[in-house]
Scaffold this motif. Sequence first.
Motif, PDB file in Angstrom:
ATOM      1  N   GLY A  87      15.465  31.556   2.714  1.00 57.82           N
ATOM      2  CA  GLY A  87      14.967  30.194   2.600  1.00 57.82           C
ATOM      3  C   GLY A  87      13.551  30.084   2.064  1.00 57.82           C
ATOM      4  N   GLY A  88      12.932  31.206   1.726  1.00 58.54           N
ATOM      5  CA  GLY A  88      11.598  31.182   1.137  1.00 58.54           C
ATOM      6  C   GLY A  88      10.461  31.087   2.132  1.00 58.54           C
ATOM      7  N   ARG A  89      10.730  31.230   3.435  1.00 62.18           N
ATOM      8  CA  ARG A  89       9.655  31.139   4.436  1.00 62.18           C
ATOM      9  C   ARG A  89       9.022  32.497   4.719  1.00 62.18           C
ATOM     10  NH1 ARG A  89      12.602  27.872   9.104  1.00 62.18           N
ATOM     11  NH2 ARG A  89      10.526  27.891  10.069  1.00 62.18           N
ATOM     12  N   LEU A  90       9.702  33.567   4.344  1.00 60.18           N
ATOM     13  CA  LEU A  90       9.149  34.915   4.360  1.00 60.18           C
ATOM     14  C   LEU A  90       9.435  35.545   3.001  1.00 60.18           C
ATOM     15  CD1 LEU A  90      10.348  36.248   7.865  1.00 60.18           C
ATOM     16  CD2 LEU A  90       8.033  35.523   7.257  1.00 60.18           C
ATOM     17  N   ASP A  91       8.628  36.537   2.637  1.00 65.65           N
ATOM     18  CA  ASP A  91       8.843  37.241   1.377  1.00 65.65           C
ATOM     19  C   ASP A  91       9.708  38.483   1.550  1.00 65.65           C
ATOM     20  OD1 ASP A  91       7.153  35.488  -0.181  1.00 65.65           O
ATOM     21  OD2 ASP A  91       5.454  36.438   0.842  1.00 65.65           O
ATOM     22  N   TYR A  92       9.545  39.183   2.694  1.00 67.84           N
ATOM     23  CA  TYR A  92      10.234  40.448   2.906  1.00 67.84           C
ATOM     24  C   TYR A  92      10.662  40.576   4.360  1.00 67.84           C
ATOM     25  CZ  TYR A  92       7.517  41.335  -1.328  1.00 67.84           C
ATOM     26  OH  TYR A  92       6.939  41.220  -2.566  1.00 67.84           O
ATOM     27  N   ALA A  93      11.792  41.245   4.557  1.00 67.86           N
ATOM     28  CA  ALA A  93      12.262  41.582   5.905  1.00 67.86           C
ATOM     29  C   ALA A  93      12.299  43.094   6.050  1.00 67.86           C
ATOM     30  CB  ALA A  93      13.646  40.994   6.154  1.00 67.86           C
ATOM     31  N   LEU A  94      11.785  43.600   7.166  1.00 69.77           N
ATOM     32  CA  LEU A  94      11.851  45.012   7.513  1.00 69.77           C
ATOM     33  C   LEU A  94      12.712  45.137   8.756  1.00 69.77           C
ATOM     34  CD1 LEU A  94       8.188  46.318   7.107  1.00 69.77           C
ATOM     35  CD2 LEU A  94      10.204  47.365   6.073  1.00 69.77           C
ATOM     36  N   LEU A  95      13.843  45.777   8.630  1.00 76.99           N
ATOM     37  CA  LEU A  95      14.717  45.913   9.793  1.00 76.99           C
ATOM     38  C   LEU A  95      15.536  47.179   9.670  1.00 76.99           C
ATOM     39  CD1 LEU A  95      17.778  44.966   8.693  1.00 76.99           C
ATOM     40  CD2 LEU A  95      16.680  42.738   8.779  1.00 76.99           C
ATOM     41  N   GLY A  96      16.214  47.533  10.750  1.00 75.93           N
ATOM     42  CA  GLY A  96      17.051  48.715  10.759  1.00 75.93           C
ATOM     43  C   GLY A  96      18.495  48.360  11.016  1.00 75.93           C
ATOM     44  N   VAL A  97      19.397  49.157  10.477  1.00 68.26           N
ATOM     45  CA  VAL A  97      20.810  49.022  10.781  1.00 68.26           C
ATOM     46  C   VAL A  97      21.346  50.374  11.184  1.00 68.26           C
ATOM     47  CG1 VAL A  97      21.194  47.014   9.312  1.00 68.26           C
ATOM     48  CG2 VAL A  97      21.412  49.297   8.343  1.00 68.26           C
ATOM     49  N   CYS A  98      22.420  50.355  11.930  1.00 73.10           N
ATOM     50  CA  CYS A  98      22.932  51.565  12.565  1.00 73.10           C
ATOM     51  C   CYS A  98      24.012  52.206  11.713  1.00 73.10           C
ATOM     52  CB  CYS A  98      23.475  51.204  13.941  1.00 73.10           C
ATOM     53  SG  CYS A  98      23.666  52.616  15.037  1.00 73.10           S
ATOM     54  N   GLY A  99      23.931  53.524  11.519  1.00 69.92           N
ATOM     55  CA  GLY A  99      24.977  54.252  10.828  1.00 69.92           C
ATOM     56  C   GLY A  99      25.228  53.724   9.437  1.00 69.92           C
ATOM     57  N   ASP A 100      26.483  53.378   9.169  1.00 69.89           N
ATOM     58  CA  ASP A 100      26.873  52.860   7.859  1.00 69.89           C
ATOM     59  C   ASP A 100      27.013  51.342   7.862  1.00 69.89           C
ATOM     60  OD1 ASP A 100      27.026  55.358   6.552  1.00 69.89           O
ATOM     61  OD2 ASP A 100      28.963  55.759   7.512  1.00 69.89           O
ATOM     62  N   ALA A 101      26.478  50.678   8.868  1.00 69.93           N
ATOM     63  CA  ALA A 101      26.552  49.219   8.914  1.00 69.93           C
ATOM     64  C   ALA A 101      25.748  48.605   7.778  1.00 69.93           C
ATOM     65  CB  ALA A 101      26.030  48.706  10.259  1.00 69.93           C
ATOM     66  N   LEU A 102      26.132  47.398   7.397  1.00 63.73           N
ATOM     67  CA  LEU A 102      25.414  46.676   6.355  1.00 63.73           C
ATOM     68  C   LEU A 102      24.322  45.813   6.956  1.00 63.73           C
ATOM     69  CD1 LEU A 102      28.399  45.432   4.158  1.00 63.73           C
ATOM     70  CD2 LEU A 102      26.833  47.300   3.631  1.00 63.73           C
ATOM     71  N   PRO A 103      23.209  45.612   6.258  1.00 58.47           N
ATOM     72  CA  PRO A 103      22.229  44.606   6.687  1.00 58.47           C
ATOM     73  C   PRO A 103      22.825  43.216   6.490  1.00 58.47           C
ATOM     74  CG  PRO A 103      21.652  45.465   4.530  1.00 58.47           C
ATOM     75  CD  PRO A 103      22.832  46.262   4.986  1.00 58.47           C
ATOM     76  N   PRO A 104      22.190  42.171   7.023  1.00 55.70           N
ATOM     77  CA  PRO A 104      22.735  40.815   6.863  1.00 55.70           C
ATOM     78  C   PRO A 104      22.926  40.459   5.393  1.00 55.70           C
ATOM     79  CG  PRO A 104      20.976  40.827   8.494  1.00 55.70           C
ATOM     80  CD  PRO A 104      20.970  42.173   7.838  1.00 55.70           C
ATOM     81  N   MET A 105      24.128  40.018   5.041  1.00 54.57           N
ATOM     82  CA  MET A 105      24.464  39.775   3.640  1.00 54.57           C
ATOM     83  C   MET A 105      24.680  38.297   3.335  1.00 54.57           C
ATOM     84  SD  MET A 105      24.319  42.860   2.569  1.00 54.57           S
ATOM     85  CE  MET A 105      24.913  42.662   0.903  1.00 54.57           C
ATOM     86  N   ALA A 106      24.464  37.418   4.311  1.00 56.22           N
ATOM     87  CA  ALA A 106      24.855  36.010   4.144  1.00 56.22           C
ATOM     88  C   ALA A 106      23.866  35.200   3.303  1.00 56.22           C
ATOM     89  CB  ALA A 106      25.028  35.357   5.515  1.00 56.22           C
ATOM     90  N   HIS A 107      22.675  35.704   3.035  1.00 55.77           N
ATOM     91  CA  HIS A 107      21.642  34.879   2.411  1.00 55.77           C
ATOM     92  C   HIS A 107      21.214  35.386   1.034  1.00 55.77           C
ATOM     93  CE1 HIS A 107      21.438  32.757   6.197  1.00 55.77           C
ATOM     94  NE2 HIS A 107      21.363  33.931   6.801  1.00 55.77           N
ATOM     95  N   GLY A 108      22.018  36.241   0.415  1.00 54.00           N
ATOM     96  CA  GLY A 108      21.771  36.651  -0.960  1.00 54.00           C
ATOM     97  C   GLY A 108      20.619  37.599  -1.158  1.00 54.00           C
ATOM     98  N   LEU A 109      20.223  38.342  -0.124  1.00 56.49           N
ATOM     99  CA  LEU A 109      19.067  39.224  -0.246  1.00 56.49           C
ATOM    100  C   LEU A 109      19.437  40.528  -0.948  1.00 56.49           C
ATOM    101  CD1 LEU A 109      17.929  37.175   1.765  1.00 56.49           C
ATOM    102  CD2 LEU A 109      16.902  39.066   3.014  1.00 56.49           C
ATOM    103  N   THR A 110      18.451  41.112  -1.609  1.00 55.03           N
ATOM    104  CA  THR A 110      18.530  42.470  -2.127  1.00 55.03           C
ATOM    105  C   THR A 110      17.980  43.403  -1.059  1.00 55.03           C
ATOM    106  OG1 THR A 110      18.297  41.816  -4.432  1.00 55.03           O
ATOM    107  CG2 THR A 110      17.629  44.058  -3.881  1.00 55.03           C
ATOM    108  N   TRP A 111      18.679  44.511  -0.811  1.00 53.50           N
ATOM    109  CA  TRP A 111      18.242  45.464   0.218  1.00 53.50           C
ATOM    110  C   TRP A 111      18.024  46.832  -0.406  1.00 53.50           C
ATOM    111  CZ3 TRP A 111      16.883  43.769   4.871  1.00 53.50           C
ATOM    112  CH2 TRP A 111      17.408  42.546   5.315  1.00 53.50           C
ATOM    113  N   ARG A 112      16.979  47.503   0.032  1.00 58.52           N
ATOM    114  CA  ARG A 112      16.732  48.886  -0.358  1.00 58.52           C
ATOM    115  C   ARG A 112      16.407  49.693   0.896  1.00 58.52           C
ATOM    116  NH1 ARG A 112      18.653  47.486  -4.412  1.00 58.52           N
ATOM    117  NH2 ARG A 112      17.964  47.833  -6.569  1.00 58.52           N
ATOM    118  N   GLU A 113      16.864  50.931   0.889  1.00 61.05           N
ATOM    119  CA  GLU A 113      16.583  51.817   2.016  1.00 61.05           C
ATOM    120  C   GLU A 113      15.192  52.432   1.877  1.00 61.05           C
ATOM    121  OE1 GLU A 113      17.948  56.189   2.986  1.00 61.05           O
ATOM    122  OE2 GLU A 113      19.566  54.782   3.450  1.00 61.05           O
TER     123      GLU A 113
END
Length: 337
Positions: free
Chosen positions: A140-166
């Motif tokens: 929604g444009g209220r933050l520029d970047y998210a730093l978070l962790g996911v477990c094993g082979d799970a995906l990060p949240p995909m509902a908001h069109g973000l690009t993710w890099r490990e």
Amino acid sequence: MNLELRHLRVVCAIAETGSVTKAASALGLAQPALTAQLQRIERALGGVLFERDRRGARPTALGELVLSRARVLLPAMQGLQDEAARLAGADPTPARYRFGGVNSPILGRLVHRLAAAHPQAQITTYASWSADELSQLVGGGRLDYALLGVCGDALPPMAHGLTWREVATEPVQVLLPEGHPLAERVEVGLVDLRHEQWAVAPGDGCFGDCFATACARDGFTPRKVYEADVRGCIDLVETGAAVALCLATFRPVPGLLTRRLAGTPLRWRLMLGWHPASAGADFAAEVLDAAVSAYTDSLAAHPDYLSWLLRHPEFGVRRPTPAEPLPGGAGSGVRTA
């Protein structure tokens, strides 16, 4: 009065802080001045934007409508300004970095690196236990970047069109008090902890499906789980009331020990996410490099883990090659546990 972008920023600030007083402080204004400005905005729009009482300020239906438009217009205008500055040949450095994090082990080092590289940039941080909330705020444009962790082979949240890099992958370890019967071992089998109680911080993905599944593979169900903030989890381990999962780069605490789990049954992948259409996307490569460097810096305090990484190249920092498909959808990378 004609409505201006600065008025929309006022409305957003009140909604984000939940209080006119807190919004005034965040904006560097006196509370009476912000109250008067809000009243002028409401008159211009023809209705009340917030219900205000002792519990704070909550958007009315009209307020929600204005907020929904403002959260589109403000990032779009910022993006326009950034694009115009680049085309005009202005200094292509970011004016701000807005980070959201959940139990991020590198946030401090990352902020330090970026502040040193861009001393004029405004750097802000936002903490949330919810990865979905952080993803929504970035989308929604209220933050520029998210730093978070996911477990094993799970995906990060995909509902908001973000690009993710490990950023990195770490083996999950167990945190024990020094006097624990298993403290003398270099590695501890997960099954050897079947009689333990556990401490977990909210937002810790390893206490979801991954942890339960790993325990089930070893033939047991985890006993009682205490949920507490990070300091509370440390207290529970210090008193012997529980053990906890932690990262290999967990900062040493006197009286506590970290031990590897035999067979590395749990992996944690640290992810950096941004929206590809945002102004932050233009600086994402630099931020990712800074995040990787921040993680690498953290290894200096863990020589035993650093030595282990040399024998286990599937962990630590891993950059995909240009031809390698990126899991998790277009523009995604690998994750964390």
